[in-house]
Design a protein around this motif. Structure first.
Motif, PDB file in Angstrom:
ATOM      1  N   GLU A 152       0.838  -1.203   0.000  1.00 34.83           N
ATOM      2  CA  GLU A 152       0.000   0.000   0.000  1.00 34.83           C
ATOM      3  C   GLU A 152       0.873   1.254   0.000  1.00 34.83           C
ATOM      4  N   TYR A 153       1.918   1.241   0.799  1.00 37.85           N
ATOM      5  CA  TYR A 153       2.816   2.393   0.870  1.00 37.85           C
ATOM      6  C   TYR A 153       3.414   2.697  -0.504  1.00 37.85           C
ATOM      7  N   THR A 154       3.908   1.669  -1.178  1.00 38.90           N
ATOM      8  CA  THR A 154       4.542   1.841  -2.490  1.00 38.90           C
ATOM      9  C   THR A 154       3.550   2.379  -3.517  1.00 38.90           C
ATOM     10  N   ARG A 155       2.355   1.805  -3.514  1.00 36.52           N
ATOM     11  CA  ARG A 155       1.327   2.221  -4.475  1.00 36.52           C
ATOM     12  C   ARG A 155       0.928   3.674  -4.252  1.00 36.52           C
ATOM     13  N   LEU A 156       0.653   4.041  -3.010  1.00 37.60           N
ATOM     14  CA  LEU A 156       0.221   5.401  -2.715  1.00 37.60           C
ATOM     15  C   LEU A 156       1.354   6.414  -2.891  1.00 37.60           C
ATOM     16  N   ASN A 157       2.561   5.999  -2.561  1.00 37.92           N
ATOM     17  CA  ASN A 157       3.698   6.908  -2.687  1.00 37.92           C
ATOM     18  C   ASN A 157       3.967   7.262  -4.146  1.00 37.92           C
ATOM     19  N   GLU A 158       3.733   6.315  -5.033  1.00 40.66           N
ATOM     20  CA  GLU A 158       3.923   6.574  -6.462  1.00 40.66           C
ATOM     21  C   GLU A 158       2.926   7.634  -6.947  1.00 40.66           C
ATOM     22  N   ILE A 159       1.701   7.550  -6.455  1.00 35.18           N
ATOM     23  CA  ILE A 159       0.678   8.542  -6.812  1.00 35.18           C
ATOM     24  C   ILE A 159       1.032   9.899  -6.192  1.00 35.18           C
ATOM     25  N   TYR A 160       1.453   9.861  -4.940  1.00 37.18           N
ATOM     26  CA  TYR A 160       1.783  11.082  -4.192  1.00 37.18           C
ATOM     27  C   TYR A 160       2.934  11.842  -4.847  1.00 37.18           C
ATOM     28  N   CYS A 161       3.945  11.119  -5.300  1.00 40.79           N
ATOM     29  CA  CYS A 161       5.131  11.755  -5.875  1.00 40.79           C
ATOM     30  C   CYS A 161       4.843  12.483  -7.183  1.00 40.79           C
ATOM     31  N   ARG A 162       3.700  12.214  -7.772  1.00 41.73           N
ATOM     32  CA  ARG A 162       3.331  12.917  -9.007  1.00 41.73           C
ATOM     33  C   ARG A 162       2.672  14.258  -8.717  1.00 41.73           C
ATOM     34  N   GLN A 163       2.426  14.569  -7.429  1.00 42.79           N
ATOM     35  CA  GLN A 163       1.693  15.791  -7.093  1.00 42.79           C
ATOM     36  C   GLN A 163       2.245  16.516  -5.874  1.00 42.79           C
ATOM     37  N   ASN A 164       3.337  16.040  -5.310  1.00 41.13           N
ATOM     38  CA  ASN A 164       3.806  16.597  -4.031  1.00 41.13           C
ATOM     39  C   ASN A 164       4.833  17.704  -4.161  1.00 41.13           C
ATOM     40  N   GLY A 165       5.017  18.250  -5.369  1.00 36.45           N
ATOM     41  CA  GLY A 165       5.982  19.324  -5.533  1.00 36.45           C
ATOM     42  C   GLY A 165       5.498  20.402  -6.481  1.00 36.45           C
ATOM     43  N   LEU A 166       6.013  21.615  -6.300  1.00 39.83           N
ATOM     44  CA  LEU A 166       5.752  22.673  -7.274  1.00 39.83           C
ATOM     45  C   LEU A 166       6.328  22.276  -8.629  1.00 39.83           C
ATOM     46  N   SER A 167       7.318  21.407  -8.621  1.00 39.99           N
ATOM     47  CA  SER A 167       7.897  20.909  -9.873  1.00 39.99           C
ATOM     48  C   SER A 167       6.931  19.992 -10.615  1.00 39.99           C
ATOM     49  N   ASP A 168       5.812  19.624  -9.961  1.00 41.30           N
ATOM     50  CA  ASP A 168       4.769  18.824 -10.610  1.00 41.30           C
ATOM     51  C   ASP A 168       3.654  19.697 -11.183  1.00 41.30           C
ATOM     52  N   SER A 169       3.759  21.015 -10.992  1.00 41.50           N
ATOM     53  CA  SER A 169       2.731  21.915 -11.508  1.00 41.50           C
ATOM     54  C   SER A 169       2.780  21.923 -13.032  1.00 41.50           C
ATOM     55  N   LYS A 170       1.643  22.185 -13.636  1.00 43.61           N
ATOM     56  CA  LYS A 170       1.569  22.229 -15.102  1.00 43.61           C
ATOM     57  C   LYS A 170       2.520  23.273 -15.656  1.00 43.61           C
ATOM     58  N   GLU A 171       2.599  24.426 -14.984  1.00 48.49           N
ATOM     59  CA  GLU A 171       3.452  25.522 -15.446  1.00 48.49           C
ATOM     60  C   GLU A 171       4.921  25.114 -15.486  1.00 48.49           C
ATOM     61  N   PHE A 172       5.389  24.483 -14.404  1.00 50.63           N
ATOM     62  CA  PHE A 172       6.800  24.102 -14.377  1.00 50.63           C
ATOM     63  C   PHE A 172       7.077  22.944 -15.335  1.00 50.63           C
ATOM     64  N   LYS A 173       6.177  21.989 -15.401  1.00 44.11           N
ATOM     65  CA  LYS A 173       6.375  20.847 -16.297  1.00 44.11           C
ATOM     66  C   LYS A 173       6.497  21.290 -17.752  1.00 44.11           C
ATOM     67  N   GLU A 174       5.662  22.245 -18.140  1.00 49.32           N
ATOM     68  CA  GLU A 174       5.723  22.717 -19.523  1.00 49.32           C
ATOM     69  C   GLU A 174       6.989  23.531 -19.785  1.00 49.32           C
ATOM     70  N   ALA A 175       7.432  24.292 -18.799  1.00 49.05           N
ATOM     71  CA  ALA A 175       8.687  25.044 -18.941  1.00 49.05           C
ATOM     72  C   ALA A 175       9.863  24.074 -19.057  1.00 49.05           C
ATOM     73  N   TRP A 176       9.837  23.038 -18.219  1.00 44.80           N
ATOM     74  CA  TRP A 176      10.901  22.019 -18.258  1.00 44.80           C
ATOM     75  C   TRP A 176      10.909  21.313 -19.605  1.00 44.80           C
ATOM     76  N   ARG A 177       9.727  20.954 -20.111  1.00 46.65           N
ATOM     77  CA  ARG A 177       9.645  20.280 -21.410  1.00 46.65           C
ATOM     78  C   ARG A 177      10.221  21.179 -22.513  1.00 46.65           C
ATOM     79  N   LYS A 178       9.888  22.458 -22.457  1.00 42.29           N
ATOM     80  CA  LYS A 178      10.389  23.394 -23.466  1.00 42.29           C
ATOM     81  C   LYS A 178      11.913  23.484 -23.427  1.00 42.29           C
TER      82      LYS A 178
END
Length: 303
Positions: A152-178
């Protein structure tokens, strides 16, 4: 050498083992204090923070097997507000020698600000509250080290890590991709290899290159010269987190290596703009003097 000591300043606790030199202590405290004094918003971000500083990881049982190359790490503030740093590059156990070259004061400051950047990245993010609380509960129960709840920890942590940082924001992700597409898309294999090597730890594929070839999950592989698609963007959670934290450190005046700083800031120029925007939004810090014009060949490490 000093004695094992604890210093409290601006709501922050610094704990040093007896092997830490006074000049190393001063460098770390100076770096963090500089950010504190620049901040005009959300000062509670600093309150309760603890920095644990030791000479090398093998000084304690808990970290004696930690990777030699790792010079610091930070816990998610949902668990505890703690930054760990080391001040020496090597250990007798790993190299069979008593030689412990001290990390320079400039690099120590950069490392401290990089780890503070990790804390900033997660502290001001807005992950699902129930998910966050459940993970904290599982962690306190034993987390991934407890067989009964590991799945359970592994499964939930994987989901959590996709949203637990400002680096996961749409704005930063698109800047990083660019930035990554500008650096790699359509480039020759030779050019891609050179850029990847120059970026080093902050290459988008550094993490992947360190994985045991027999344990590679090809579904998470990132290729660079064909452009970053949405799936690869999500897979790059760690590379985004790392460069976000390093750009935070640079914005706050870190400069362990001027040429490398210049190269990273200009490679991740759009990402850097987003990081500065978030710093100003959450800490009220005016970072105007920290940005390096794209045409400038050098910049002031005291910015």
């Amino acid at each position: 050498m000093g004695n094992d000591s604890t210093v409290k300043k601006n709501g922050i606790t610094y704990h040093y083992t007896e092997k830490i030199k006074p000049q190393s202590q001063a460098a770390i405290e100076h770096a963090i204090t500089r950010v504190f004094e620049k901040s005009r918003k959300n000062i509670s971000f600093f309150y309760g923070l603890k920095l644990e500083v030791q000479g090398s990881w093998d000084e304690t049982k808990e970290f004696k097997n930690k990777n030699y190359w790792e010079q610091g790490f930070t816990y998610d503030p949902a668990i505890k507000k703690v930054i760990h740093l080391k001040t020496n590059r090597s250990s007798a156990i790993e190299f069979g020698t008593l030689f412990h070259p001290t990390i320079s004061n400039e690099k120590l400051e950069e490392n401290a600000l990089h780890e503070l950047g990790h804390l900033f990245n997660t502290y001001f993010a807005n992950p699902d509250k129930e998910l966050k609380e459940r993970l904290k509960e599982l962690y306190l129960m034993g987390g991934k080290n407890c067989k009964e709840i590991a799945e359970e920890y592994t499964r939930l942590n994987e989901i959590y890590c996709r949203q637990n940082g400002l680096s996961d924001s749409k704005e930063f992700k698109e800047a990083w991709r660019k930035d990554v597409n500008n650096a790699f898309k359509g480039k020759s294999r030779w050019k891609t290899s050179i850029t990847d090597s120059n970026l080093g730890y902050f290459s988008p594929i550094f993490e992947f290159s360190q994985i045991d070839k027999n344990k590679i999950d090809h579904s998470k592989k990132i290729t660079l010269n064909d452009g970053i698609d949405d799936k690869e963007l999500d897979c790059a959670d760690l590379p985004r987190d790392e460069i976000f934290s390093q750009l935070f450190a640079f914005a706050m005046g870190a400069c362990g290596n001027e040429r490398y700083k210049h190269y990273l800031v200009n490679t991740y120029k759009y990402s850097y703009e987003v990081v500065k925007k978030y710093i100003n939004k959450y800490l009220g810090t005016n970072t105007k003097g920290h940005y390096v014009p794209r045409t400038q060949s050098k910049f002031d490490c005291n910015g």
